[in-house]
Enzyme design. Structure first.
Site, PDB file in Angstrom:
ATOM      1  N   GLU A  84      38.443 -13.009  30.398  1.00 54.62           N
ATOM      2  CA  GLU A  84      38.304 -14.265  31.119  1.00 54.62           C
ATOM      3  C   GLU A  84      39.240 -14.274  32.330  1.00 54.62           C
ATOM      4  O   GLU A  84      40.221 -13.527  32.391  1.00 54.62           O
ATOM      5  CB  GLU A  84      38.628 -15.434  30.169  1.00 54.62           C
ATOM      6  N   HIS A 110      30.799 -15.775  25.121  1.00 57.64           N
ATOM      7  CA  HIS A 110      31.194 -15.920  23.720  1.00 57.64           C
ATOM      8  C   HIS A 110      30.833 -17.298  23.173  1.00 57.64           C
ATOM      9  O   HIS A 110      30.664 -18.265  23.926  1.00 57.64           O
ATOM     10  CB  HIS A 110      32.700 -15.685  23.565  1.00 57.64           C
TER      11      HIS A 110
END
Length: 250
Positions: A87, A9
């Site tokens: 994550e 990202h």
């Protein structure tokens, strides 16, 4: 030969503030949005098109994917969303500034927390409001699968079932795939693809918003991989990621 594109990202607000983010659902900064837009424009310029995309349930990855696909004029691309691409969970470190934590505990200890393969930070208490069991997006996930902390080994164990059950079969079926995820979920996947040792994975740093192309053979073994974009810019971005966990010098 198959091609797979991986992308971390764009810069998030807590990337900017140098905080341990993990499963905290922070958004992109304006810089992060611009990184995603440039990544999409670069992919379009280089002739990439995708039949499927995959991302996590965290908005910084979802928004990165949206912006990149929009820049490619490909918002219609089907998207698979899974918590397994989240994550790594940083436990009780989430929200702490990395440099301040290094100043308190030492650069070496923070490097262990950030990069050691089998050592996880202190877990969140079960009654901590930050625990994922209190987040409605994980309501259908069995409680014993929701982490209160993770090491990279745990992240690999979480990511690989989704790779094996969803992403890899799509690639084998000839689908052109883009995965927009996170630094450590991508490190977990790359460790598997490249068969990187537990010791060597410590040195792998993934910059934000940079498309990483994997060329794979029929068995999905890597032939080669490379970043799209300016090499010097990518090297500088990798070095910046590596330096995040160091105490600030006076």
């Amino acid at each position: 030969m198959y091609k797979l594109v991986l992308m971390r990202h764009g810069e998030s607000q807590w990337n900017l503030e140098n905080r341990f983010t993990g499963w905290t659902d922070v958004d992109l900064t304006e810089t992060g949005r611009e990184q995603a837009r440039k990544a999409g424009e670069l992919l379009k310029k280089e002739g990439y098109q995708f039949d499927l995309a995959y991302t996590s349930v965290l908005k910084r990855a979802i928004r990165t994917l949206w912006i990149a696909l929009d820049a490619m004029d490909a918002m219609y691309t089907p998207v698979g969303i899974s918590w397994r691409l989240n994550e790594r969970h940083y436990g009780n470190l989430q929200g702490l500034n990395k440099a301040e934590t290094a100043a308190k505990y030492g650069d070496e200890q923070v490097l262990i927390w950030r990069r050691a393969y089998a050592i996880a930070p202190e877990p969140l208490p079960l009654d901590d409001e930050r625990h994922p069991r209190f987040d409605s997006r994980y309501a259908k996930i069995p409680a014993d699968q929701l982490p209160a902390t993770e090491c990279l080994q745990d992240t690999v164990a979480r990511v690989l079932p989704y790779w094996n059950d969803s992403i890899a079969p799509a690639i084998r079926a000839g689908r052109r795939v883009l995965v927009a995820a996170h630094g450590n979920s991508l490190r977990a996947l790359i460790k598997h693809l490249d068969n990187i040792s537990d010791d060597d994975i410590v040195g792998l740093n993934i910059p934000t918003g940079q498309p990483l192309v994997y060329e794979l053979d029929e068995a999905l073994r890597p032939i080669r991989h490379y970043y799209l974009g300016d090499a010097a810019e990518i090297e500088a971005a990798m070095a910046a990621v590596a330096a995040q966990g160091k105490a600030k010098k006076d």
